[in-house]
Design an enzyme around this catalytic site. Structure first.
Site, PDB file in Angstrom:
ATOM      1  N   CYS A  20      51.077  21.972  24.090  1.00 62.63           N
ATOM      2  CA  CYS A  20      50.760  21.520  25.438  1.00 62.63           C
ATOM      3  C   CYS A  20      51.382  20.129  25.656  1.00 62.63           C
ATOM      4  O   CYS A  20      51.263  19.260  24.781  1.00 62.63           O
ATOM      5  CB  CYS A  20      49.244  21.441  25.607  1.00 62.63           C
ATOM      6  SG  CYS A  20      48.779  20.722  27.185  1.00 62.63           S
ATOM      7  N   HIS A  44      39.605  19.442  13.665  1.00 61.96           N
ATOM      8  CA  HIS A  44      40.242  20.194  14.747  1.00 61.96           C
ATOM      9  C   HIS A  44      41.765  20.130  14.593  1.00 61.96           C
ATOM     10  O   HIS A  44      42.307  19.086  14.244  1.00 61.96           O
ATOM     11  CB  HIS A  44      39.816  19.610  16.100  1.00 61.96           C
ATOM     12  CG  HIS A  44      40.200  20.481  17.245  1.00 61.96           C
ATOM     13  ND1 HIS A  44      41.448  20.448  17.825  1.00 61.96           N
ATOM     14  CD2 HIS A  44      39.516  21.434  17.917  1.00 61.96           C
ATOM     15  CE1 HIS A  44      41.500  21.329  18.810  1.00 61.96           C
ATOM     16  NE2 HIS A  44      40.338  21.947  18.884  1.00 61.96           N
ATOM     17  N   GLU A  94      44.214  20.040  16.720  1.00 59.02           N
ATOM     18  CA  GLU A  94      44.917  19.035  17.534  1.00 59.02           C
ATOM     19  C   GLU A  94      44.808  17.662  16.875  1.00 59.02           C
ATOM     20  O   GLU A  94      45.797  16.927  16.766  1.00 59.02           O
ATOM     21  CB  GLU A  94      44.318  18.986  18.946  1.00 59.02           C
ATOM     22  CG  GLU A  94      44.984  17.926  19.807  1.00 59.02           C
ATOM     23  CD  GLU A  94      44.114  17.535  21.006  1.00 59.02           C
ATOM     24  OE1 GLU A  94      43.584  18.425  21.685  1.00 59.02           O
ATOM     25  OE2 GLU A  94      43.988  16.316  21.249  1.00 59.02           O
ATOM     26  N   CYS A 110      42.370  15.028  28.720  1.00 58.67           N
ATOM     27  CA  CYS A 110      42.989  16.022  29.597  1.00 58.67           C
ATOM     28  C   CYS A 110      42.149  16.181  30.861  1.00 58.67           C
ATOM     29  O   CYS A 110      40.943  16.367  30.784  1.00 58.67           O
ATOM     30  CB  CYS A 110      43.065  17.340  28.837  1.00 58.67           C
ATOM     31  SG  CYS A 110      43.529  18.697  29.871  1.00 58.67           S
ATOM     32  N   SER A 167      35.789  26.955  19.437  1.00 55.88           N
ATOM     33  CA  SER A 167      36.450  26.183  20.494  1.00 55.88           C
ATOM     34  C   SER A 167      35.693  24.887  20.787  1.00 55.88           C
ATOM     35  O   SER A 167      34.542  24.906  21.221  1.00 55.88           O
ATOM     36  CB  SER A 167      36.537  27.056  21.757  1.00 55.88           C
ATOM     37  OG  SER A 167      36.671  26.241  22.892  1.00 55.88           O
ATOM     38  N   ASN A 179      36.250  22.601  23.117  1.00 56.34           N
ATOM     39  CA  ASN A 179      35.923  22.289  24.513  1.00 56.34           C
ATOM     40  C   ASN A 179      34.799  23.180  25.022  1.00 56.34           C
ATOM     41  O   ASN A 179      34.037  22.774  25.885  1.00 56.34           O
ATOM     42  CB  ASN A 179      37.180  22.295  25.399  1.00 56.34           C
ATOM     43  CG  ASN A 179      37.693  23.669  25.668  1.00 56.34           C
ATOM     44  OD1 ASN A 179      37.108  24.412  26.424  1.00 56.34           O
ATOM     45  ND2 ASN A 179      38.801  24.017  25.040  1.00 56.34           N
ATOM     46  N   SER A 212      39.850  28.258  26.561  1.00 59.74           N
ATOM     47  CA  SER A 212      40.569  29.344  25.892  1.00 59.74           C
ATOM     48  C   SER A 212      39.912  30.701  26.153  1.00 59.74           C
ATOM     49  O   SER A 212      40.125  31.642  25.410  1.00 59.74           O
ATOM     50  CB  SER A 212      40.661  29.060  24.389  1.00 59.74           C
ATOM     51  OG  SER A 212      39.380  28.790  23.872  1.00 59.74           O
TER      52      SER A 212
HETATM   53  S1  SF4 Z   1      42.796  21.706  27.548  1.00 59.16           S
HETATM   54 FE1  SF4 Z   1      44.292  20.296  28.428  1.00 59.16          FE
HETATM   55  S2  SF4 Z   1      45.314  19.400  26.638  1.00 59.16           S
HETATM   56 FE2  SF4 Z   1      44.278  21.227  25.927  1.00 59.16          FE
HETATM   57  S3  SF4 Z   1      45.826  22.831  26.098  1.00 59.16           S
HETATM   58 FE3  SF4 Z   1      44.648  22.858  28.012  1.00 59.16          FE
HETATM   59  S4  SF4 Z   1      45.862  21.568  29.424  1.00 59.16           S
HETATM   60 FE4  SF4 Z   1      46.536  21.117  27.333  1.00 59.16          FE
END
Ligand code: SF4
Length: 281
Positions: free
Chosen positions: A93, A121, A123, A190, A218, A220, A262
Site C-alpha cells: 500500500c 504485526h 506492517e 491511514c 486483523s 484494524n 480486510s
Molecule cells: S488500511 Fe490504509 S494503510 Fe492499510 S492497506 Fe488499507 S489504505 Fe493502506
C-alpha cells in the site's frame, strides 16, 4: 430488528489495489506466490487461491512470481526474494511505503525510530526493518525504553487510532522530555482507518449491540471492536456469519454492523442475512 451499517467499513482501497494487482498478475503469468496472506481474512485467502494466488510456500524459488502484500516487507525479506531471481509483484500500500521511507530516512539521519504499534504485526516488522538497528516497536500501554537517545522520531502503525497515537506521543513527552533533544513526529496514520473507526464509534453510540466482522488476526478489526466497546456498546468480533450467537440478539431491537479493512462485502452481507434469520425465528 433494525440493522444499521457503519457509514464506512470493509475493504480499504489499499487492499483492493493489492488484490487487483495480484489478480491481474495471476491472469497474465499463471500462479503467483504471496509473501504472507494478502489480507487477514481466511475466506478471502481461499478465494484468491482459487484464482491462482497462493500464500507463501518456503523456500521461495524463481519458478513463480512473488507478490508483496499491502502490508509491505522489510529490506531483508525483499533481498531474500530478489536473490531467488523471481519476478516481484509489489502490492505494498502506498501509505505503508511512505511509512517505510520515513523510517529509513529518519534512521539515516541519526534518529532512533519509535514505531507505535504491534511488534508482531507484519506492517510493523517491515517498517522496523527499514529503520535497521535504530527501530524500536512499542505497543500501546507498554513501558518506554529505559534509556532514549537525544534524537527521537515517532511514527505509527497505519491502523492505530489517532487518539491512541496522540496519547502515546503525549506520554513520551511527559515522561521523557528531559532526555530528548530533538523530536520528530511523522503522522503515518491511514485516513481509511480513522474514518472507519469514526463511523464505528458514531454507530456504537446509537445502538446497544455492535457486530464487528473481520479476520481474527486483523489488527484494524480488533481496533474497531475496541472503539465500539469504548462507546459502551456490547460488541462482538466474528470472522464468519456462523459465529454469531442467537443469545447476543436477545432483548435487542437495533444492532450495528461494521467490518475491518480486510473484510469482503460478501462476509458483511452474510452476517446481515443471519441476523435477519435469527430475528425472524
Ligand atoms: S488500511 Fe490504509 S494503510 Fe492499510 S492497506 Fe488499507 S489504505 Fe493502506
Amino acid at each position: 430488528m433494525e440493522i444499521l451499517l457503519a457509514k464506512d467499513m470493509g475493504f480499504c482501497w489499499g487492499v483492493r489495489r493489492a488484490i487487483d494487482i495480484m489478480g491481474r498478475a495471476a491472469e497474465e503469468k499463471g500462479e503467483i506466490i504471496s509473501v504472507g496472506p494478502i489480507v487477514h481474512n481466511p475466506q478471502v485467502v481461499q478465494q484468491l487461491q482459487d484464482k491462482g494466488i497462493w500464500t507463501d510456500t518456503r523456500p521461495l524459488d524463481s519458478s513463480r512470481p512473488v507478490a508483496i502484500t499491502a502490508h509491505g516487507v522489510g529490506p531483508d525479506v525483499l533481498r531474500e526474494v530478489e536473490e531467488t531471481g523471481a519476478e516481484i509483484i509489489d502490492g505494498t500500500c502506498p501509505i505503508v511505503t511512505r511509512s517505510q521511507r520515513w523510517a529509513r530516512k529518519m534512521a539515516d539521519s541519526g534518529f532512533t525510530v519509535l514505531v507505535f504499534g504491534d511488534p508482531e504485526h507484519r506492517e510493523v516488522k517491515g517498517v522496523l526493518g527499514w529503520a535497521g538497528r535504530s527501530g524500536i516497536a512499542i505497543e500501546d500501554g507498554q513501558p518506554l525504553p529505559e534509556k532514549l537517545p537525544s534524537k527521537v522520531a515517532v511514527i505509527s502503525q497505519t491502523t492505530q487510532s489517532p487518539q491512541r497515537f496522540s496519547a502515546f506521543v503525549a506520554r513520551l513527552m511527559h515522561e521523557r522530555i528531559g532526555e530528548i533533544g530533538e523530536l520528530r513526529l511523522i503522522n503515518t496514520l491511514c485516513d481509511v482507518t480513522s474514518s472507519q473507526q469514526a463511523a464505528a464509534r458514531e454507530l456504537a453510540a446509537e445502538v446497544p449491540l455492535m457486530i464487528v466482522v473481520g479476520g481474527k488476526a486483523s489488527a484494524n478489526t480488533r481496533h474497531l471492536l475496541e472503539v465500539c466497546q469504548e462507546e459502551g456498546a456490547a460488541a462482538y468480533h466474528i470472522e464468519t456469519a456462523d459465529e454469531l450467537q442467537p443469545e447476543w440478539l436477545r432483548d435487542v431491537d437495533r444492532i450495528g454492523v461494521t467490518a475491518g479493512a480486510s473484510t469482503p462485502d460478501s462476509a458483511v452481507e452474510a452476517v446481515v442475512e443471519r441476523v435477519r434469520k435469527i430475528a425472524r425465528n
